[in-house]
Design a protein around this motif. Structure first.
Motif, PDB file in Angstrom:
ATOM      1  N   PRO A 260       0.873  -1.260   0.022  1.00  0.00           N
ATOM      2  CA  PRO A 260      -0.048   0.115   0.147  1.00  0.00           C
ATOM      3  C   PRO A 260       0.935   1.310   0.199  1.00  0.00           C
ATOM      4  O   PRO A 260       0.289   2.239  -0.361  1.00  0.00           O
ATOM      5  N   SER A 261       2.050   1.220   0.301  1.00  0.00           N
ATOM      6  CA  SER A 261       2.784   2.393   0.405  1.00  0.00           C
ATOM      7  C   SER A 261       3.156   2.914  -1.192  1.00  0.00           C
ATOM      8  O   SER A 261       3.670   4.068  -1.236  1.00  0.00           O
ATOM      9  N   ARG A 262       2.760   2.104  -1.994  1.00  0.00           N
ATOM     10  CA  ARG A 262       3.071   2.608  -3.323  1.00  0.00           C
ATOM     11  C   ARG A 262       1.714   3.311  -3.964  1.00  0.00           C
ATOM     12  O   ARG A 262       1.797   4.107  -4.798  1.00  0.00           O
ATOM     13  N   ALA A 263       0.605   3.357  -3.178  1.00  0.00           N
ATOM     14  CA  ALA A 263      -0.642   3.969  -3.443  1.00  0.00           C
ATOM     15  C   ALA A 263      -0.331   5.363  -2.987  1.00  0.00           C
ATOM     16  O   ALA A 263       0.140   5.834  -1.830  1.00  0.00           O
ATOM     17  N   LYS A 264      -0.808   6.273  -3.806  1.00  0.00           N
ATOM     18  CA  LYS A 264      -0.809   7.728  -3.411  1.00  0.00           C
ATOM     19  C   LYS A 264      -2.057   8.591  -4.253  1.00  0.00           C
ATOM     20  O   LYS A 264      -2.558   8.121  -4.907  1.00  0.00           O
ATOM     21  N   GLY A 265      -2.455   9.117  -3.196  1.00  0.00           N
ATOM     22  CA  GLY A 265      -3.754  10.040  -3.494  1.00  0.00           C
ATOM     23  C   GLY A 265      -4.047  11.209  -2.651  1.00  0.00           C
ATOM     24  O   GLY A 265      -3.624  11.429  -1.701  1.00  0.00           O
ATOM     25  N   LYS A 266      -4.704  12.275  -3.342  1.00  0.00           N
ATOM     26  CA  LYS A 266      -4.922  13.332  -2.428  1.00  0.00           C
ATOM     27  C   LYS A 266      -5.715  13.162  -1.375  1.00  0.00           C
ATOM     28  O   LYS A 266      -6.744  12.259  -1.272  1.00  0.00           O
ATOM     29  N   ARG A 267      -5.723  14.003  -0.252  1.00  0.00           N
ATOM     30  CA  ARG A 267      -6.394  13.724   1.161  1.00  0.00           C
ATOM     31  C   ARG A 267      -7.842  14.386   0.906  1.00  0.00           C
ATOM     32  O   ARG A 267      -7.927  15.473   0.124  1.00  0.00           O
ATOM     33  N   HIS A 268      -8.954  13.672   1.018  1.00  0.00           N
ATOM     34  CA  HIS A 268     -10.337  14.000   1.208  1.00  0.00           C
ATOM     35  C   HIS A 268     -10.800  14.131   2.486  1.00  0.00           C
ATOM     36  O   HIS A 268     -11.203  13.155   2.948  1.00  0.00           O
ATOM     37  N   ALA A 269     -10.984  15.459   3.383  1.00  0.00           N
ATOM     38  CA  ALA A 269     -11.104  15.531   4.673  1.00  0.00           C
ATOM     39  C   ALA A 269     -12.478  14.922   4.820  1.00  0.00           C
ATOM     40  O   ALA A 269     -12.876  14.644   6.030  1.00  0.00           O
ATOM     41  N   LYS A 270     -13.305  15.198   3.954  1.00  0.00           N
ATOM     42  CA  LYS A 270     -14.863  14.613   4.150  1.00  0.00           C
ATOM     43  C   LYS A 270     -15.375  13.448   3.782  1.00  0.00           C
ATOM     44  O   LYS A 270     -16.242  12.892   3.907  1.00  0.00           O
ATOM     45  N   ALA A 271     -14.250  12.660   3.226  1.00  0.00           N
ATOM     46  CA  ALA A 271     -14.741  11.315   2.768  1.00  0.00           C
ATOM     47  C   ALA A 271     -14.764  10.448   4.131  1.00  0.00           C
ATOM     48  O   ALA A 271     -14.179  10.688   5.066  1.00  0.00           O
ATOM     49  N   VAL A 272     -15.514   9.277   3.618  1.00  0.00           N
ATOM     50  CA  VAL A 272     -15.919   8.335   4.616  1.00  0.00           C
ATOM     51  C   VAL A 272     -15.807   6.867   4.170  1.00  0.00           C
ATOM     52  O   VAL A 272     -16.273   6.793   2.927  1.00  0.00           O
ATOM     53  N   ALA A 273     -15.449   5.994   4.772  1.00  0.00           N
ATOM     54  CA  ALA A 273     -15.169   4.666   4.357  1.00  0.00           C
ATOM     55  C   ALA A 273     -15.825   3.714   5.398  1.00  0.00           C
ATOM     56  O   ALA A 273     -15.532   3.754   6.494  1.00  0.00           O
ATOM     57  N   LEU A 274     -16.492   2.610   4.920  1.00  0.00           N
ATOM     58  CA  LEU A 274     -16.840   1.420   5.804  1.00  0.00           C
ATOM     59  C   LEU A 274     -16.325   0.371   5.294  1.00  0.00           C
ATOM     60  O   LEU A 274     -16.645   0.026   3.924  1.00  0.00           O
ATOM     61  N   ILE A 275     -15.713  -0.525   5.857  1.00  0.00           N
ATOM     62  CA  ILE A 275     -14.886  -1.818   5.504  1.00  0.00           C
ATOM     63  C   ILE A 275     -15.234  -3.066   6.195  1.00  0.00           C
ATOM     64  O   ILE A 275     -15.335  -2.920   7.445  1.00  0.00           O
ATOM     65  N   ILE A 276     -15.771  -3.876   5.451  1.00  0.00           N
ATOM     66  CA  ILE A 276     -16.431  -5.171   6.151  1.00  0.00           C
ATOM     67  C   ILE A 276     -15.798  -6.503   5.492  1.00  0.00           C
ATOM     68  O   ILE A 276     -15.506  -6.284   4.231  1.00  0.00           O
ATOM     69  N   GLY A 277     -15.462  -7.472   6.393  1.00  0.00           N
ATOM     70  CA  GLY A 277     -14.776  -8.674   5.742  1.00  0.00           C
ATOM     71  C   GLY A 277     -15.105  -9.749   6.771  1.00  0.00           C
ATOM     72  O   GLY A 277     -14.982  -9.670   8.064  1.00  0.00           O
ATOM     73  N   ILE A 278     -15.803 -10.778   6.119  1.00  0.00           N
ATOM     74  CA  ILE A 278     -16.274 -11.912   7.019  1.00  0.00           C
ATOM     75  C   ILE A 278     -15.584 -13.399   6.330  1.00  0.00           C
ATOM     76  O   ILE A 278     -16.197 -13.469   5.386  1.00  0.00           O
ATOM     77  N   ASP A 279     -14.898 -13.851   6.905  1.00  0.00           N
ATOM     78  CA  ASP A 279     -14.174 -14.969   6.546  1.00  0.00           C
ATOM     79  C   ASP A 279     -14.805 -16.308   6.876  1.00  0.00           C
ATOM     80  O   ASP A 279     -15.334 -17.121   6.276  1.00  0.00           O
ATOM     81  N   ARG A 280     -14.875 -16.431   8.202  1.00  0.00           N
ATOM     82  CA  ARG A 280     -15.675 -17.467   8.909  1.00  0.00           C
ATOM     83  C   ARG A 280     -17.159 -17.134   9.554  1.00  0.00           C
ATOM     84  O   ARG A 280     -17.287 -16.297  10.683  1.00  0.00           O
ATOM     85  N   TYR A 281     -18.196 -17.700   9.035  1.00  0.00           N
ATOM     86  CA  TYR A 281     -19.654 -17.414   9.330  1.00  0.00           C
ATOM     87  C   TYR A 281     -20.251 -17.964  10.329  1.00  0.00           C
ATOM     88  O   TYR A 281     -19.467 -19.341  10.696  1.00  0.00           O
ATOM     89  N   GLU A 282     -21.199 -17.673  11.052  1.00  0.00           N
ATOM     90  CA  GLU A 282     -21.785 -18.312  12.313  1.00  0.00           C
ATOM     91  C   GLU A 282     -22.385 -19.758  11.559  1.00  0.00           C
ATOM     92  O   GLU A 282     -22.196 -20.733  12.317  1.00  0.00           O
ATOM     93  N   SER A 283     -23.051 -19.546  10.436  1.00  0.00           N
ATOM     94  CA  SER A 283     -23.816 -20.661   9.964  1.00  0.00           C
ATOM     95  C   SER A 283     -23.484 -20.955   8.670  1.00  0.00           C
ATOM     96  O   SER A 283     -24.155 -21.895   7.914  1.00  0.00           O
ATOM     97  N   ALA A 284     -22.949 -20.091   7.747  1.00  0.00           N
ATOM     98  CA  ALA A 284     -22.535 -20.363   6.204  1.00  0.00           C
ATOM     99  C   ALA A 284     -21.058 -20.824   6.022  1.00  0.00           C
ATOM    100  O   ALA A 284     -20.354 -20.787   6.855  1.00  0.00           O
ATOM    101  N   PRO A 285     -20.966 -21.225   5.094  1.00  0.00           N
ATOM    102  CA  PRO A 285     -19.489 -21.829   4.439  1.00  0.00           C
ATOM    103  C   PRO A 285     -18.485 -20.589   4.457  1.00  0.00           C
ATOM    104  O   PRO A 285     -18.786 -19.447   4.479  1.00  0.00           O
ATOM    105  N   ARG A 286     -17.141 -20.987   4.764  1.00  0.00           N
ATOM    106  CA  ARG A 286     -16.376 -20.065   4.740  1.00  0.00           C
ATOM    107  C   ARG A 286     -16.004 -19.214   3.518  1.00  0.00           C
ATOM    108  O   ARG A 286     -16.208 -19.789   2.417  1.00  0.00           O
ATOM    109  N   ALA A 287     -15.708 -17.907   3.581  1.00  0.00           N
ATOM    110  CA  ALA A 287     -15.174 -17.135   2.526  1.00  0.00           C
ATOM    111  C   ALA A 287     -14.062 -16.953   2.693  1.00  0.00           C
ATOM    112  O   ALA A 287     -13.177 -15.931   3.253  1.00  0.00           O
ATOM    113  N   GLU A 288     -12.961 -17.621   2.094  1.00  0.00           N
ATOM    114  CA  GLU A 288     -11.433 -17.792   2.467  1.00  0.00           C
ATOM    115  C   GLU A 288     -10.788 -16.038   2.095  1.00  0.00           C
ATOM    116  O   GLU A 288     -11.108 -15.863   1.122  1.00  0.00           O
TER     117      GLU A 288
END
Length: 514
Positions: A260-288
């Motif tokens: 990620p150190s190669r990535a470069k972009g201007k800072r946007h003070a008002k931007a918002v990000a929601l990041i979600i990752g689920i590998d092992r589920y409670e009742s569903a197969p795994r998402a590796e």
């Protein structure tokens, strides 16, 4: 050394080691068909008094007929003068140390020493090693044994019949798997390893002092059987067959690590990000590797998309329950959105499913139930509508999931006996919303085990490092889709899958510029 009667030990005739016993035959256990003459007897117990009995060195010349002194100690034992030569002659005639140990344990004087040493807690290794034997029986027979004469000389052929008992043990795995053109055989010798040798398909290999050995040899694709043989110093062998299974190497990688150190972009003070990752589920197969994807994307959100770190929400695993995600959207993202000024980014790596008619698409949270999608999953349209209603200038979703009913592995999310690919209908969406999806409507999203990431997520982040940049030092949704379409389908084909990322929305939207 004379007996009380002035004659040889035991009071009998002088023992002649050169005497042949070829006319006597007897069956020895473990040697079918081999009937050598019996060896000569051990010197019988003598009734004279020694100056210093071999059981107790350093006793000042005092003789004790019994072996019941408290100082019985195999570490201080001095073998009688005849014992070393007797053992040497017996070995030359083909007897192994295990057989000799059994014989010696029944000699009246040495047997008493063995018994008393065992009673004092000494093990057979120390007891018989003191007599000059490298190997001993774990449980010597207590049957009456009259020490036999030495047998006549054996054949000098190096390899012994399979029935001959070898004093060396061979320890090696009997089945190996590889994808390489060569395999390394690694093993260990036990027992009487002194003077032992190892052969692999007839070729001798070197053995280290500690009894270990290794040997490399080529193997073709398929199954190959390799003969490994160990021989003791008398030439008696023990062998095993090692089966090597070679499979073609998977055509994956090597993959350059994400940086990620190669990535470069201007800072946007008002931007918002929601990041979600689920590998092992409670009742569903795994998402590796889904959680690997989410954790790695955090740095790309700050460096490439310019989102301030205090305006990024990361939810992985059990933290990504339905209620937690809804709370993050409604009670965290919405209040941070500055109407007309905030760019909102949502990254989701995990399972997705569509309704039976394909009209509604759902993101499966950690506690989602495949049988009750509407009640337990996150409807994609509801998430988008909530972000648009907050007044976001733009909403961009990166979705490493599919809605066809399959998974990254070989499982299926649909309740059927076999996978069913559902054709998804994409609804109309607001103009300021762009979705970059991992796969087409009836395709599967795959994982990339060589990189330990989802296939789409890995190349998405490589593209944000600058590999998807246009000539004017920027990355747009369109240039990123083009890069993904160049990379992902070929890698998916190596996995016997079809996967082609799709962009739904404006291809001119600028994601990163510098």
């Amino acid at each position: 050394m004379r007996g009380l009667d002035g004659g040889p030990p035991g009071g009998g005739r002088e023992f002649d080691r050169r005497q042949e016993f070829g006319d006597r035959e007897f069956d020895r256990r473990g040697r079918p068909g081999f009937r050598p003459p019996p060896p000569p007897p051990l010197p019988p117990p003598r009734f004279e008094r020694f100056g210093s009995p071999p059981h107790f060195p350093g006793t000042g010349g005092d003789f004790r007929e019994g072996a019941d002194n408290a100082r019985d100690d195999p570490t201080n034992f001095v073998p009688p003068s005849w014992l070393k030569e007797w053992i040497a002659n017996a070995r030359q005639r083909g007897y192994g140390d295990e057989e000799l140990a059994t014989i010696l344990s029944h000699h009246p004087r040495l047997g008493r020493f063995v018994q008393r040493s065992r009673e004092r807690g000494f093990g057979d290794p120390a007891i018989f090693a003191a007599m000059g034997l490298d190997r001993w029986p774990a449980q010597p027979s207590h049957a009456s044994v009259s020490p036999p004469p030495l047998p006549s000389p054996k054949s000098t052929t190096p390899a012994q019949p399979a029935s001959a008992s070898s004093t060396v043990r061979l320890e090696i795995a009997d089945h190996l798997h590889t994808t390489e053109a060569e395999v390394e055989l690694v093993g260990t010798l036990g027992g009487a390893t002194k003077g032992a040798s190892v052969f692999v398909d007839g070729a001798q290999v070197s053995v280290a002092r500690n009894g270990t050995f290794s040997h490399r040899r080529g193997v073709p694709i398929g199954e190959t059987e390799i003969k490994v043989e160990a021989r003791d110093r008398q030439g008696r062998g023990t062998e095993t067959m090692v089966t090597v299974t070679r499979e073609p190497a998977a055509a994956t990688g090597p993959y350059e690590p994400l940086n990620p150190s190669r990535a470069k972009g201007k800072r946007h003070a008002k931007a918002v990000a929601l990041i979600i990752g689920i590998d092992r589920y409670e009742s569903a197969p795994r998402a590796e590797y889904a959680e690997n994807d989410a954790n790695a994307f955090y740095d790309y959100a700050t460096r490439a998309l310019g989102v301030p770190s205090d305006r990024i929400k990361l939810l992985t695993g059990a933290k990504a329950r339905r209620l937690s995600v809804e709370k993050a959207v409604l009670a965290w993202v919405q209040p941070l959105v500055a109407p007309g000024k905030s760019d909102v980014y949502v990254f989701f790596s995990g399972h997705g499913l569509a309704s039976d008619d394909g009209r509604d698409q759902y993101l499966l949270p950690y506690d989602g139930d495949r049988a009750l999608l509407a009640q337990s999953a996150l409807k994609r349209k509801d998430v988008i509508d909530a972000l648009v209603a907050a007044g976001a200038r733009s909403v961009t979703l990166f979705l490493d999931t599919c809605y066809s009913g399959g998974t990254r592995g070989n499982d299926t999310l649909v309740q059927a006996a076999r996978p069913i690919l559902i054709s998804v209908t994409e609804p109309d969406q607001p103009a300021n919303v762009a979705i970059l999806a991992a796969a087409g409507r009836d395709q599967l999203s795959s994982s990339l085990s060589g990189a330990r990431h989802g296939l789409f997520s890995y190349y998405l982040m490589k593209g944000l490092e600058g590999e998807a940049a246009t000539g004017d030092r920027s990355i747009t949704t369109g240039s990123l889709e083009t890069y993904l379409r160049q990379q992902v389908p070929g890698e998916a084909a190596k996995l016997d899958r079809r996967q082609s990322p799709e962009l739904i929305g404006d291809p001119q939207r600028v994601l990163s510029e510098w």
